[in-house]
Design a protein around this motif. Structure first.
Motif, PDB file in Angstrom:
ATOM      1  N   ARG A 318      49.088  -9.122  55.511  1.00 45.25           N
ATOM      2  CA  ARG A 318      48.730 -10.275  54.671  1.00 45.25           C
ATOM      3  C   ARG A 318      48.480 -11.516  55.521  1.00 45.25           C
ATOM      4  O   ARG A 318      48.865 -12.638  55.177  1.00 45.25           O
ATOM      5  N   MET A 319      47.824 -11.283  56.632  1.00 43.89           N
ATOM      6  CA  MET A 319      47.434 -12.387  57.503  1.00 43.89           C
ATOM      7  C   MET A 319      46.314 -13.198  56.853  1.00 43.89           C
ATOM      8  O   MET A 319      45.504 -12.651  56.108  1.00 43.89           O
ATOM      9  N   PRO A 320      46.239 -14.480  57.136  1.00 45.01           N
ATOM     10  CA  PRO A 320      45.069 -15.238  56.709  1.00 45.01           C
ATOM     11  C   PRO A 320      43.802 -14.611  57.304  1.00 45.01           C
ATOM     12  O   PRO A 320      43.708 -14.445  58.517  1.00 45.01           O
ATOM     13  N   VAL A 321      42.867 -14.235  56.469  1.00 45.92           N
ATOM     14  CA  VAL A 321      41.688 -13.509  56.938  1.00 45.92           C
ATOM     15  C   VAL A 321      40.492 -13.845  56.069  1.00 45.92           C
ATOM     16  O   VAL A 321      40.624 -14.104  54.860  1.00 45.92           O
ATOM     17  N   ARG A 322      39.333 -13.828  56.692  1.00 47.90           N
ATOM     18  CA  ARG A 322      38.076 -13.947  55.970  1.00 47.90           C
ATOM     19  C   ARG A 322      37.125 -12.903  56.529  1.00 47.90           C
ATOM     20  O   ARG A 322      36.911 -12.839  57.745  1.00 47.90           O
ATOM     21  N   SER A 323      36.586 -12.060  55.673  1.00 46.12           N
ATOM     22  CA  SER A 323      35.639 -11.042  56.110  1.00 46.12           C
ATOM     23  C   SER A 323      34.350 -11.705  56.558  1.00 46.12           C
ATOM     24  O   SER A 323      33.721 -12.444  55.786  1.00 46.12           O
ATOM     25  N   MET A 324      33.959 -11.439  57.803  1.00 51.43           N
ATOM     26  CA  MET A 324      32.785 -12.106  58.361  1.00 51.43           C
ATOM     27  C   MET A 324      32.132 -11.212  59.414  1.00 51.43           C
ATOM     28  O   MET A 324      32.273 -11.441  60.616  1.00 51.43           O
ATOM     29  N   PRO A 325      31.408 -10.161  58.974  1.00 53.42           N
ATOM     30  CA  PRO A 325      30.743  -9.282  59.941  1.00 53.42           C
ATOM     31  C   PRO A 325      29.654  -9.978  60.737  1.00 53.42           C
ATOM     32  O   PRO A 325      29.229  -9.490  61.786  1.00 53.42           O
ATOM     33  N   GLU A 326      29.188 -11.123  60.248  1.00 54.07           N
ATOM     34  CA  GLU A 326      28.222 -11.924  60.999  1.00 54.07           C
ATOM     35  C   GLU A 326      28.643 -13.381  60.936  1.00 54.07           C
ATOM     36  O   GLU A 326      28.909 -13.923  59.846  1.00 54.07           O
ATOM     37  N   LEU A 327      28.712 -14.021  62.093  1.00 55.90           N
ATOM     38  CA  LEU A 327      29.163 -15.408  62.155  1.00 55.90           C
ATOM     39  C   LEU A 327      27.990 -16.366  61.966  1.00 55.90           C
ATOM     40  O   LEU A 327      26.828 -15.991  62.114  1.00 55.90           O
ATOM     41  N   SER A 328      28.337 -17.622  61.690  1.00 57.74           N
ATOM     42  CA  SER A 328      27.313 -18.627  61.429  1.00 57.74           C
ATOM     43  C   SER A 328      27.752 -19.978  61.949  1.00 57.74           C
ATOM     44  O   SER A 328      28.951 -20.288  61.985  1.00 57.74           O
ATOM     45  N   ALA A 329      26.775 -20.798  62.325  1.00 53.17           N
ATOM     46  CA  ALA A 329      27.073 -22.155  62.785  1.00 53.17           C
ATOM     47  C   ALA A 329      27.603 -23.021  61.651  1.00 53.17           C
ATOM     48  O   ALA A 329      28.192 -24.082  61.889  1.00 53.17           O
ATOM     49  N   ASP A 330      27.420 -22.583  60.416  1.00 49.49           N
ATOM     50  CA  ASP A 330      27.842 -23.375  59.263  1.00 49.49           C
ATOM     51  C   ASP A 330      29.338 -23.278  58.980  1.00 49.49           C
ATOM     52  O   ASP A 330      29.863 -24.035  58.153  1.00 49.49           O
ATOM     53  N   VAL A 331      30.031 -22.352  59.636  1.00 45.74           N
ATOM     54  CA  VAL A 331      31.465 -22.193  59.398  1.00 45.74           C
ATOM     55  C   VAL A 331      32.207 -23.448  59.863  1.00 45.74           C
ATOM     56  O   VAL A 331      32.015 -23.919  60.989  1.00 45.74           O
ATOM     57  N   LYS A 332      33.068 -23.972  59.012  1.00 46.90           N
ATOM     58  CA  LYS A 332      33.811 -25.192  59.338  1.00 46.90           C
ATOM     59  C   LYS A 332      35.286 -24.847  59.558  1.00 46.90           C
ATOM     60  O   LYS A 332      35.933 -24.209  58.718  1.00 46.90           O
ATOM     61  N   ALA A 333      35.821 -25.287  60.687  1.00 47.30           N
ATOM     62  CA  ALA A 333      37.228 -25.032  60.996  1.00 47.30           C
ATOM     63  C   ALA A 333      38.140 -25.662  59.950  1.00 47.30           C
ATOM     64  O   ALA A 333      39.187 -25.092  59.595  1.00 47.30           O
ATOM     65  N   GLU A 334      37.761 -26.842  59.437  1.00 40.55           N
ATOM     66  CA  GLU A 334      38.581 -27.517  58.440  1.00 40.55           C
ATOM     67  C   GLU A 334      38.738 -26.663  57.179  1.00 40.55           C
ATOM     68  O   GLU A 334      39.827 -26.581  56.598  1.00 40.55           O
ATOM     69  N   GLU A 335      37.657 -26.005  56.769  1.00 41.74           N
ATOM     70  CA  GLU A 335      37.715 -25.153  55.582  1.00 41.74           C
ATOM     71  C   GLU A 335      38.581 -23.919  55.837  1.00 41.74           C
ATOM     72  O   GLU A 335      39.331 -23.479  54.955  1.00 41.74           O
ATOM     73  N   LEU A 336      38.475 -23.357  57.039  1.00 45.25           N
ATOM     74  CA  LEU A 336      39.304 -22.202  57.374  1.00 45.25           C
ATOM     75  C   LEU A 336      40.781 -22.570  57.374  1.00 45.25           C
ATOM     76  O   LEU A 336      41.629 -21.814  56.896  1.00 45.25           O
TER      77      LEU A 336
END
Length: 490
Positions: A318-336
């Protein structure tokens, strides 16, 4: 007390410099391996027990005659912590371990093994390694009560191969149980912003990772990229780029801004790694153990899962996780950071820990959390140990990184690696390591071949000389006898 042979690159206390770590592949291609190896080590290192590292030599080359007998005579138990070993690339190593285990008669326990398939693929995608896996697991279960696997994906794979469910214990990754059942991770800050200290971990082969990494580095000037594998270490030590990644936006070459700005690190031991991550507000990225290291340091982390291996483990713990088989420049660390569910992780850890320790006990392994057991000797030894600092890029401002490399070269890395003053000494060399596939191995092999040929030539020449000497002596005696006979015949 018990004497255990542990599959690990090294023990948790021995410092090994960066150059030796790379040249001798002490961390088995990835520093993340130390997390689960040394967590198992800590669990089993009860006072009075003797644990010995096999330096992962048992899987690098085929066993030699007598290797299994030596294990049977020397040890009471063989413990094999493993990670994503059920994958095609690892099959040759698995086969060599199986070959060794055929002669091992003492108990053998495998801890935390997992299957790996691409994102969205099922266990049927692993059919090419079925025979190797079936052979290995059969050998293990002949010598243990059960096999400890990482999650339900791996369990279903083994059941598809015909192994009974009651011989498979789902225990997750033992790395997360390093601190016992009471470990908790809490936010130190309510939110993060542009200037927050952040730790990024990456798998360079994941699609979109270049744009993602570059965007994170530009947005967060206090972000540090933590490398983990042999290619990262080679880049930091010698400036050698990754041989298989062409995207220049990925931090895999010395011209990348993260390299030039001295914002890359690689830790040669887990303990300094935890200490550094304890100073960060948040860690995130695609590396499972990169994020586990943060959680063990008490720092919130978010895993960006890109394959079955990481998804399986994250779901189990039950680790904090987000499925992301492809990354993007739009990902924001603050949202994660805001989305990281630490309550679920904290609630799951004691339950997982109980299953882990029950597995150890089922397989006859005493551990430090049992009543009447203590790990005080381990703790004291760890407290007294000193470890190398993290590896920086060559551009570190004070010049110490370049000076360190030059000193290594001066001491003769290539020509005399086996006798280098800081070379890692294998505590249980079975079979003897020759660095298979490395340039140094080829140098050594070539030298040995030349010496063998020279020895044969010397032996042949010696034999010819002996023959000539005998022939000459006989000829001389015959000549003298003929002369004496002629003299008396006069």
């Amino acid at each position: 007390m018990a004497r255990l042979l542990i599959r690990s690159g090294k023990d948790p206390f021995t410092p090994v410099v960066a150059e030796s770590t790379l040249t001798q592949d002490v961390f088995n291609s990835n520093s993340g391996n130390y997390l689960f190896q040394h967590s198992v080590w800590k669990a089993l290192a009860i006072d009075g027990a003797e644990l010995v590292s096999n330096s992962t030599l048992s899987e690098r080359t085929s066993p030699e005659p007598g290797d299994a007998d030596r294990i049977n005579e020397t040890f009471d138990h063989v413990v094999i912590p493993l990670a994503n070993a059920f994958r095609p690339e690892f099959a040759p190593r698995l086969d060599r371990l199986s070959e060794l285990l055929e002669g091992v008669t003492v108990p053998v326990t495998v801890v935390g093994i997992g299957a790996q398939a691409a994102h969205g693929q099922g266990v049927e995608s692993l059919s090419e390694i079925d025979d190797s896996v079936r052979r290995f697991v059969a050998q293990v279960l002949d010598r243990s009560a059960s096999i400890g696997v990482r999650g339900e994906f791996t369990s279903s794979y083994l059941q598809r191969l015909g192994f009974p469910a009651d011989s498979i214990d789902v225990i997750g990754c033992p790395s997360l149980f390093l601190h016992g059942p009471d470990h908790r991770v809490e936010r130190r800050v309510a939110s993060i912003d542009t200037d927050s200290p952040l730790a990024l971990n990456l798998t360079p082969e994941v699609p979109g990772v270049g744009a993602f990494a570059t965007a994170q580095a530009e947005r967060h000037p206090n972000l540090t990229y933590i490398g983990q594998d042999a290619n990262d270490l080679r880049l930091l030590l010698w400036g050698v780029p990754f041989p298989h990644v062409d995207d220049l936006a990925v931090p895999v070459h010395l011209h990348h801004p993260l390299y030039q700005q001295d914002r890359m690190r690689l830790f040669l031991d887990t303990w300094p790694w935890y200490d550094f991550l304890a100073t960060q507000d948040f860690a995130y990225g695609t590396r499972f153990h990169g994020n586990v290291a943060a959680l063990l340091a008490g720092t919130p982390a978010m895993l960006l899962a890109h394959d079955s291996r990481t998804s399986e483990l994250a779901d189990y713990h039950r680790m904090p996780v987000r499925s992301m088989p492809e990354l993007s420049a739009d990902v924001k660390a603050e949202e994660l950071f805001d989305a990281a569910d630490l309550d679920g992780f904290n609630a799951a850890l004691p339950e997982g820990f109980a299953r882990f320790t029950a597995f150890l006990e089922r397989n006859g392994l005493e551990h430090r959390w049992q009543d009447g057991r203590s790990g005080a000797e381990f703790d004291a030894r760890l407290a007294a140990a000193t470890f190398p600092p993290p590896v920086h890029p060559l551009v570190a401002a004070d010049g110490s990184e370049i000076a360190s490399r030059l000193q290594w070269l001066r001491d003769g890395m290539v020509l005399d690696i086996t006798r280098h003053a800081q070379a890692y000494e294998h505590p249980y060399p079975h079979p003897p390591w020759r660095g298979a596939g490395s340039r140094h191995a080829r140098i050594l092999a070539t030298t040995e071949d030349k010496l063998a040929a020279q020895r044969r030539q010397i032996e042949e020449l010696t034999a010819r000389i002996d023959t000539l000497e005998r022939t000459t002596l006989v000829s001389l005696v015959r000549k003298v006898v003929r002369r004496v006979r002629r003299w008396f015949a006069r």
